[in-house]
Each structure stands twice: as C-alpha cells, then as structure tokens.
Design an enzyme around this catalytic site. Sequence first.
Site, short mmCIF file in Angstrom:
data_model
loop_
_atom_site.label_atom_id
_atom_site.label_comp_id
_atom_site.label_asym_id
_atom_site.label_seq_id
_atom_site.Cartn_x
_atom_site.Cartn_y
_atom_site.Cartn_z
N SER A 170 0.84 -1.20 0.00
CA SER A 170 0.00 0.00 0.00
C SER A 170 0.87 1.24 0.00
O SER A 170 2.09 1.16 0.21
CB SER A 170 -0.90 0.01 1.23
OG SER A 170 -0.14 0.34 2.37
N LYS A 171 0.23 2.37 -0.23
CA LYS A 171 0.97 3.64 -0.24
C LYS A 171 1.64 3.87 1.11
O LYS A 171 2.72 4.42 1.20
CB LYS A 171 0.01 4.77 -0.58
CG LYS A 171 0.68 6.13 -0.61
CD LYS A 171 -0.18 7.15 -1.28
CE LYS A 171 0.46 8.52 -1.30
NZ LYS A 171 1.12 8.94 -0.08
N ARG A 172 0.95 3.42 2.17
CA ARG A 172 1.50 3.61 3.51
C ARG A 172 2.86 2.91 3.68
O ARG A 172 3.73 3.40 4.39
CB ARG A 172 0.52 3.12 4.58
CG ARG A 172 0.03 4.25 5.47
CD ARG A 172 -1.17 3.85 6.30
NE ARG A 172 -2.28 3.45 5.43
CZ ARG A 172 -3.01 2.36 5.59
NH1 ARG A 172 -2.75 1.52 6.57
NH2 ARG A 172 -3.99 2.10 4.78
#
Length: 507
Positions: free
Chosen positions: A264-266
């Site tokens: 994910s972007k996180r």
Amino acid sequence: MTMAERKVRVRFAPSPTGALHIGGVRTALYNYLFARQHGGDMVFRIEDTDSNRFVPGAEEYILESFRWLGIDFDEGVSFGGQHGPYRQSERRAIYQQYVQVLLDAGKAYIAFDTPQELEAKRNEIANFQYDASTRLQMRNSLTLSKEEVDQLIADGTQYVVRFKIEPNEQVHVNDLIRGEVVINSSILDDKVLYKSADQLPTYHLANIVDDHLMEISHVIRGEEWLPSAPLHVLLYRAFGWEDTMPQFAHLPLLLKPEGNGKLSKRDGDRLGFPVFPLEWHDPKTGEMSHGYREEGYLPEAVINFLALLGWNPGNDQEIMTMDEMIQLFDINRCSKAGAKFDYKKLIWFNHEYVLMKSDEEVAALFMPELKERGIEASLDKVTTIVGLVKNRVNFVKELWDNCHYFFVAPTEYDEKTVKKRWKENSAQQMTELRDVLQGIDDFSIENQEKVVMAWIEAQGYKTGDIMNAFRLTLVGEGKGPHMFDISGTLGKEETLKRMDRAIEVLK
Ligand code: GLU
C-alpha cells in the site's frame, strides 16, 4: 476461430481515479511484453463510468507515466484507432444497445428497489443477496406487470438493470496463470449492469462489451479482478460470445516488502519509497505523493525491476533490456504467489543502470543540477569526473556529494580526518610535495604517479602518510577516488593552489 489464428490484442484499461499505482504499471508492462512478443496490439482504454470517482488530471498522468517508462500503445485514448471512442463515458449509446439485447433475451431485468427498500430487506434476511432466491420478493420487471413497469419508467422513476444469474451452474474460468477456477453460480448476486440515474453502465457490462467490440484476445490484469471473472464468463455466455471470449490471466498481488499483505501507499511512506511512477498532486486534498521519476530512478531500472515481480526468465538473469524481456517473457511462467515489493532491489537495479550508461550519458543527466548549483563546467570535464565516481552512487542525485570537490575547492577541512591524517610533519612533507609537483611538466596521471612515487621512496616517507595528507589538501576530507585521478583532473594550477591553502590553514 481457434486461439492460434486469433490476432493478439490486449488492453490496459485504468479508471481515472487518481495516480497510477505501481501495481498497475506492472500490469501494463506484462500486457505490453505479451503484445509485443506476439506482434499484437495494445489498446489504452479509459474506464470512466463511475463519475463519482473521476479525478481530473488522472488520464494525463497515466499517459505521461507510460511515455516516461517507454511503454507505448497502438490504439486508444490519445492514440486513435478503428475501435473508438476509447473513453467509456463516450460510449453510452453502445452500452444502452447491449443492455437492451440482454433485456430482450430475458437475461437481464429492470429493478426499481429504492436504497431504503434494499436496506429493509437486508435487515429482514441475514446475508441478503439479490439473486434467484430473493429476486421474486423484490420490485422489478419479474414481479411487476409490463404496464406497471412501463408506467414507472414513463414517470421517470429511477431504476437499474440487473443481470439474471441462473443458480446452480458450474462456471469455469480458464486462467493462464491460475489454471481452471470453478465456482457455483449460486454464490453470485444479480449484478447491476446499468443505472438509469446517470445513464451509464457499471464496470462489468462496459468492460465485457468493450473487450468484445475491441476484439481483445487476452485479458491480463491484477488478481483483485479474479472474483469478477466468473460473472464476466457468464456475461460472455449471455451475449453468445463464448467463442471469442478472451483468455484470462490474473497476475499475482504485489506484497509489502516484508511479505505480509498487500503493498500500500503507507508502506512506501513508512519505508521511504514511492508507489507511483510520477509525482502526483491530488487535486482534491492538495496532498503530494512522491514518484519514481522525480526521486531520480531511471525508467529502465523501474521497468526491469517490475518485470521480475511475478515472472522470471527461468534462469538467474536479472538485467534485461526491454527487447530481451519481450523475447523471454512467458505468461505461462508467471507465478500465482504474491511478489514481495523489494524496494531495495530496485535501488540496486538503479545503480546497475547508472553504471551501464556511458559516462557522457550520466554527465548529461547531471548537468542540470550543476547548472542549478551555479557550476560552470564543460560536458567533457563533467564526463571525466562522472567516470571517476559513478560506481559510488545509486542515483544521479548522489553524484554531487561524491564529486563536489572537483568543482569547488574545500574551504574547511574535516576535523576527524585532520586529527587522524594530518601529522606533525605533514605540513613539511606537503610543502615538499608541492614543489615536486610544480616541477612536473607532464601533469598526466601516469607521470605524476611515477615522479611522486619515486620521490616518496627516495625520501623514505610512508606512502600512506603522504597520500592521506595530500588527499586532505585537495578534497578537504578522507574520501574520493585514486589520488592522482583527482590531481590530474584538477590540473596543476588548481592542485598547487589547494595545497598552498591547506598548508597555510593546517600548518
Ligand atoms: N478499470 C479496471 C481497473 O481500473 C479494469 C480492470 C480490468 O482490467 O478488467 O483496473
């Protein structure tokens, strides 16, 4: 028509809902490799039927990303072609026609249930699903008379068209990567295919109609679409298009670098790597997300890295040009298991690709930064310097830290290095060395080395002492390539000037 006769046509069909995720880039790349390998076509289609999720600028962003990466399309939005328009929002009339085909054949029906009515049903029946077991309890064209239906429509009542899925049928999805997947149709619900509210189809209908009309032979896409595949197979069947149904290939997930769960972007924010090809400025939130291009990654390195996330050529070859990948790629060798997004490996690829470029190419990439820093230097000179230090960097942007002293004389001398390397007799030795260097007419690297080494030996000095102090005078600290490469590149005048100053300051 047999598979062998069919022209290979693939598509990349993003929804313009924001920046293109790196997983989408991998999907596009695999489509591209497959198309090029088979002399086929690659279509760029925009799936923008969900107006709520439309984000301005996303389409341009996606196109710009592929230009940067070197993935080119044969047909589609901005490329033209015989199967257009390629933006789904411009194909309303086509979808309406095909929705009508299903309605006329009794394979779809009109439903008027309001959100409140659906909610009430959900509260009444646990795990409610709109399907063969419940559809006759609902307000739709199967339960209302033709007159009632016509009247409701004439009154402008909003409705949806639902796909009438027959229960208890085995649905086979033949996937090039996953093999045969079989499910029972009873687990599927009567999916909405069309909404009168915006006069647009849903993803499922538009996707199938377009793949058919655009003569797509292979649907290569991310694993997240696998659950939709049985429904898609049923839609092909309902239209009577089984014979030209595309071959499916669902690519494995991209996993977090640690391997547990979806990337994910996180993860990128947490570990410091981008998940988008280009920098993205979200027009709604104003938030900026990093991109590989702006962070200094080379497109070839990104491509090479992505190609190996879910596929390998069957040996341990890692560095491959696009042409080699096109030759070696094998959709049947793609893995089912998720691929860890090892961003450190991408940094390694970038290093390798910096090294593979000629010194002059890398110098050309470095010139703009030098200019920005107010440094005036010829491409020739920069090329020489790049050649001396480029094996020390992973990115062009790391060059400056490794070679600034070639352009700017040190004004300070690193304290630690001074303590360790500048000895009692260093000033004396450097004064002597300075005079030796001044006496050299041929200031070439080889000749300097010859003369200086002979002098060291004749004086009985320690080579290490001399070279360390010499380095400190020219560089200001203890790093850098071979000493005579540095003095040779700086030239005699600059070398002597720097030595004089260092002797003066350090004494
Ligand atoms: N519009 C879908 C997406 O955004 C396309 C899925 C497919 O390839 O069928 O990925």
